[in-house]
Design an enzyme around this catalytic site. Structure first.
Site, PDB file in Angstrom:
ATOM      1  N   SER A 288     -26.556  10.587  15.781  1.00 24.63           N
ATOM      2  CA  SER A 288     -25.398  11.509  15.572  1.00 24.63           C
ATOM      3  C   SER A 288     -25.985  13.581  14.465  1.00 24.63           C
ATOM      4  O   SER A 288     -27.086  13.244  13.575  1.00 24.63           O
ATOM      5  CB  SER A 288     -24.565  10.921  14.548  1.00 24.63           C
ATOM      6  OG  SER A 288     -23.009  12.124  14.395  1.00 24.63           O
TER       7      SER A 288
ATOM      8  N   TYR B 274     -19.725   9.339   6.980  1.00 22.77           N
ATOM      9  CA  TYR B 274     -20.076   8.573   8.366  1.00 22.77           C
ATOM     10  C   TYR B 274     -21.029   9.186   8.498  1.00 22.77           C
ATOM     11  O   TYR B 274     -22.471   8.422   8.912  1.00 22.77           O
ATOM     12  CB  TYR B 274     -19.713   9.249   8.712  1.00 22.77           C
ATOM     13  CG  TYR B 274     -19.902   8.964  10.610  1.00 22.77           C
ATOM     14  CD1 TYR B 274     -20.153   7.761  10.892  1.00 22.77           C
ATOM     15  CD2 TYR B 274     -20.473   9.832  11.567  1.00 22.77           C
ATOM     16  CE1 TYR B 274     -20.716   7.334  12.474  1.00 22.77           C
ATOM     17  CE2 TYR B 274     -20.050  10.063  12.578  1.00 22.77           C
ATOM     18  CZ  TYR B 274     -20.964   8.635  13.160  1.00 22.77           C
ATOM     19  OH  TYR B 274     -21.594   8.421  14.465  1.00 22.77           O
TER      20      TYR B 274
ATOM     21  N   LYS C  94     -25.882   7.140   8.760  1.00 24.15           N
ATOM     22  CA  LYS C  94     -26.503   7.339  10.029  1.00 24.15           C
ATOM     23  C   LYS C  94     -27.677   7.835   9.226  1.00 24.15           C
ATOM     24  O   LYS C  94     -28.654   7.370  10.046  1.00 24.15           O
ATOM     25  CB  LYS C  94     -25.770   8.798  10.692  1.00 24.15           C
ATOM     26  CG  LYS C  94     -24.518   7.959  12.142  1.00 24.15           C
ATOM     27  CD  LYS C  94     -25.092   6.364  12.731  1.00 24.15           C
ATOM     28  CE  LYS C  94     -23.991   6.269  13.823  1.00 24.15           C
ATOM     29  NZ  LYS C  94     -23.952   5.292  14.315  1.00 24.15           N
TER      30      LYS C  94
END
Ligand SMILES: O=c1ccn([C@@H]2O[C@H](COP(=O)(O)OP(=O)(O)O[C@H]3OC[C@@H](O)[C@H](O)[C@H]3O)[C@@H](O)[C@H]2O)c(=O)[nH]1
Length: 328
Positions: free
Chosen positions: A119, A143, A147
């Site tokens: 991402s 988050y 990743k």
């Protein structure tokens, strides 16, 4: 099926299901492995569904032994930035520990080609735009950190155990299948374009715009919106790259242009002939003012270029899923 099977974790999800459709069209058989917590059973249409969690290594290994896939596409993850701040345990468990379990299954079963959903959230607030792949990665929420950790695990496993991978750093996924078969169906829905369409359709009272005092041209946040069918195409190209013996690769997937929230709202109004009721709200914590991909490396290494990611196509393909007619 001429290209072999591809195991798709999270194949019942938004980007996963669009990718399964494209893989099938390209001659592969997608085998979906999904726990259906956020995925939708009715989005699995192009190959078998194995219900399972990536944390359940035995089940995942059994699926690999049974279907003998030539590659694995790993979408399965938790993907709400805000939730990652309030419940980081879920993100480290699903996205980091889950990916570790998956990598160990691949090692044990000799599945050596992995395509990973990363991402733009791994970059945090970039010092300069557009964002190149060598831009320092300093994520600003759990988050993004989860990743980035998974990217590091992939790199270390590749170096030590010889698996090969392509990591794809998506910018803002949006739009829906141009054939109208599948679309975006999140619960809760938090993303800008679906929320704007819901407000235009009257299914929510208004769209909250989180901040109009950013240092951008019109004060609202700028993002690089990329159509989900373009993302799907990139996964096919990444699979082809690995199957042809290509080396490890990490690339941005964006259209290479920035669009502000106001520009999105104008497009929604123009294309649906509905106004979007708007309420200005304070900034949402953790939102970078502007994100924009440098798409050159994906073009050079994978031959990827976005074909559906103009704002009109994005809104036209997405609108019918929110009960809106396309008027322009
Ligand atoms: O209701 C809304 C939703 C969003 N927004 C704004 O619209 C912009 C886009 O927000 P979205 O929630 O659609 O997408 P984000 O840019 O936060 O994250 C996205 O990109 C990174 C991915 O890894 C994430 O999974 C994805 O959610 C942001 O500036 C956000 O503040 C609103 O103003 N109102």
């Amino acid at each position: 099926m001429s290209g072999g099977r591809i195991l798709v974790t999270g194949g019942a999800g938004y980007i996963g299901s669009h990718t399964c459709k494209l893989l099938a069209r390209q001659g592969y058989e997608p085998v979906t492995y999904d726990n259906l917590v956020t995925g939708n059973r009715d989005a699995v249409r192009w190959g078998p569904l194995v219900e399972g969690d990536i944390a359940d290594g035995n089940r995942l290994c059994r699926a690999i032994v049974r279907y003998e896939p030539v590659a694995l596409v790993h979408f399965a993850a938790s993907a709400y930035v805000g939730e990652s701040v309030t419940d980081p345990a879920k993100y480290y468990r699903n996205n980091v520990a889950g990916t570790l379990e998956l990598l160990d299954c691949c090692r044990r079963s000799g599945l050596g080609r992995i395509i990973f959903s990363s991402s733009c959230a791994t970059y945090g607030i970039p010092a300069a735009l557009p964002i190149r792949e060598d831009t320092p990665q300093r994520p600003i929420n759990p988050y993004g950190r989860s990743k980035l950790m998974a990217e590091h695990m992939l790199g270390d496993y590749a170096a030590a155990y010889g698996l090969r991978y392509v990591a794809l750093r998506y910018f803002n996924a949006c739009g829906a299948d141009p054939d109208g078969e599948i679309g975006e169906k999140h619960d809760p829905e938090t993303h800008l374009i679906p929320r704007a369409l819901m407000a235009a359709a009257g299914s929510v009272p208004h769209l909250s715009v989180f901040g109009d005092d950013y240092a951008t041209a019109d004060g609202t946040c700028v993002r690089d919106y990329i159509h989900v069918s373009d993302l799907a195409e990139a996964h096919f190209l990444a699979a082809r790259h690995l199957l042809a013996g290509g080396d490890n690769l990490t690339v941005n997937l964006g259209a290479g242009r920035g669009i502000s929230i106001r520009e999105i709202l104008q497009a929604v109004s123009r294309i649906t002939a509905r106004s979007v009721p708007v309420m200005m709200e304070p900034r949402r914590p953790g939102d970078p003012p502007a994100l924009l991909a440098d798409p050159d490396l994906a073009r050079e290494r994978l031959g990827f270029s976005a074909r559906f990611s103009d704002i009109d196509t994005i809104v036209r393909t997405a609108a019918p899923f929110f009960g809106l007619e396309v008027r322009a």
